[in-house]
Design a protein around this motif. Structure first.
Motif, PDB file in Angstrom:
ATOM      1  N   GLN A  81     -23.968 -36.829  28.192  1.00 29.66           N
ATOM      2  CA  GLN A  81     -23.724 -37.709  27.053  1.00 29.66           C
ATOM      3  C   GLN A  81     -24.566 -37.308  25.844  1.00 29.66           C
ATOM      4  N   LEU A  82     -25.777 -36.824  26.095  1.00 25.46           N
ATOM      5  CA  LEU A  82     -26.625 -36.348  25.010  1.00 25.46           C
ATOM      6  C   LEU A  82     -26.020 -35.108  24.361  1.00 25.46           C
ATOM      7  N   MET A  83     -25.498 -34.182  25.171  1.00 23.51           N
ATOM      8  CA  MET A  83     -24.811 -33.007  24.628  1.00 23.51           C
ATOM      9  C   MET A  83     -23.618 -33.439  23.786  1.00 23.51           C
ATOM     10  N   ALA A 143     -22.924 -32.771  19.786  1.00 25.63           N
ATOM     11  CA  ALA A 143     -21.685 -32.109  19.368  1.00 25.63           C
ATOM     12  C   ALA A 143     -20.938 -32.952  18.339  1.00 25.63           C
ATOM     13  N   LYS A 144     -20.870 -34.246  18.588  1.00 26.43           N
ATOM     14  CA  LYS A 144     -20.194 -35.141  17.644  1.00 26.43           C
ATOM     15  C   LYS A 144     -20.897 -35.127  16.291  1.00 26.43           C
ATOM     16  N   SER A 152     -31.737 -29.993  16.830  1.00 29.03           N
ATOM     17  CA  SER A 152     -32.505 -31.118  16.297  1.00 29.03           C
ATOM     18  C   SER A 152     -31.865 -32.443  16.674  1.00 29.03           C
ATOM     19  N   CYS A 153     -30.528 -32.508  16.700  1.00 31.27           N
ATOM     20  CA  CYS A 153     -29.841 -33.725  17.135  1.00 31.27           C
ATOM     21  C   CYS A 153     -30.126 -34.010  18.604  1.00 31.27           C
ATOM     22  N   TYR A 154     -30.163 -32.975  19.419  1.00 29.88           N
ATOM     23  CA  TYR A 154     -30.459 -33.126  20.843  1.00 29.88           C
ATOM     24  C   TYR A 154     -31.846 -33.738  21.032  1.00 29.88           C
ATOM     25  N   TRP A 196     -32.766 -37.729  22.123  1.00 28.28           N
ATOM     26  CA  TRP A 196     -33.249 -37.699  23.503  1.00 28.28           C
ATOM     27  C   TRP A 196     -33.704 -39.076  24.000  1.00 28.28           C
ATOM     28  N   PRO A 197     -34.520 -39.816  23.254  1.00 29.97           N
ATOM     29  CA  PRO A 197     -35.009 -41.117  23.762  1.00 29.97           C
ATOM     30  C   PRO A 197     -33.895 -42.119  24.046  1.00 29.97           C
ATOM     31  N   ARG A 198     -32.774 -41.986  23.375  1.00 37.36           N
ATOM     32  CA  ARG A 198     -31.659 -42.916  23.616  1.00 37.36           C
ATOM     33  C   ARG A 198     -31.086 -42.735  25.013  1.00 37.36           C
ATOM     34  N   TYR A 199     -31.037 -41.504  25.489  1.00 37.82           N
ATOM     35  CA  TYR A 199     -30.420 -41.220  26.793  1.00 37.82           C
ATOM     36  C   TYR A 199     -31.454 -41.054  27.909  1.00 37.82           C
TER      37      TYR A 199
END
Length: 249
Positions: A52-54, A58-59, A106-108, A112-115
């Motif tokens: 889901q983080l990936m 991507a989104k 950078s988005c990953y 990160w803390p969300r997932y």
């Protein structure tokens, strides 16, 4: 700088403009993600949080770059299709690869803390990127079919492997030995006969990967696009017939 005696150094910069009128596929992969997943306790064979983080990264990339019409992801990799006529960064390869890779990374990290709210990052993840050009729609379709076929092959193996280890009590060495030389139907049989797992009933996210597409929507007489996340077959014709606009320029 431009008018100084030092400006001559710019002559050493080589042009890296990509061939025009070709489909551009940008693909990135996690660097040393076997170690990264072990260090951060990823669930085997599939960690929903990591996938889901990936997808989120991507989104974010597709929201920023409208020339990306399609994306496909599995495990620690993602492929993005840019339209044939894109003039993004004047089609300079290094600029596109470096910018898209850095934004994804950078988005990953940012999300990160969300997932993984209870798993602090132990060290920074990294991704490598590349661009491949394809001259026609057929090569583009075959490329994404190849990636989805790879998803199936890898996930079937990993599902059987980790079932043998986690449920069957085998060592990783013994599990690899059991699966050595097996074909698809053998792995299906191992999962079903030993562990009661019908592979075809597993979450399609794991079996087919993630697909982001710009779907056309008619609203008040106008055609707009919105991002849709799918976990579907992109090898057969059905997908391409429904989303044929992806390959139209």
């Amino acid at each position: 700088m431009a008018g100084s005696k030092f400006a001559y150094v710019r002559k050493f910069e080589l042009p890296d403009v990509l061939l025009p009128s070709t489909f551009m596929v940008f693909r990135l992969d996690g660097h040393s993600f076997h170690r990264f997943s072990d260090e951060h306790g990823f669930v085997k064979p599939n960690d929903l949080r990591a996938l889901q983080l990936m997808d989120h990264a991507a989104k974010s990339l597709m929201e920023e770059y409208k020339d990306i019409g399609l994306a496909f992801g599995e495990s620690d990799e993602y492929s993005f299709l840019l339209r044939k006529s894109t003039a993004l960064y004047n089609r300079r390869q290094a600029k596109i690869v470096s910018t898209l890779t850095s934004l994804f990374t950078s988005c990953y990290v940012f999300h990160w803390p969300r997932y993984f709210p209870d798993v602090p990052l132990r060290y920074p993840p990294s991704f490598d990127g590349r661009i491949v050009l394809y001259p026609s729609q057929q090569e583009v379709r075959d490329y994404f079919a190849w990636r989805q076929a790879d998803t199936h092959i890898n996930n079937l193996y990993n599902t059987a492997f980790w079932a043998l280890v986690q449920q069957g009590g085998l060592t990783t060495t013994d599990a690899h030995a059991v699966l050595r030389g097996t074909v698809s139907k053998d792995k299906h049989e191992i999962l079903f006969s030993r562990f009661g797992v019908n592979y075809d009933k597993l979450d399609p996210r794991y079996r087919k990967g993630s697909v982001f597409v710009r779907a056309e929507k008619k609203k008040k007489g106008k055609v707009a696009t919105q991002l849709e996340l799918l976990h579907c077959d992109i090898i057969r014709d059905d997908f391409w017939e429904k989303y044929g606009h992806i390959l139209r320029d």
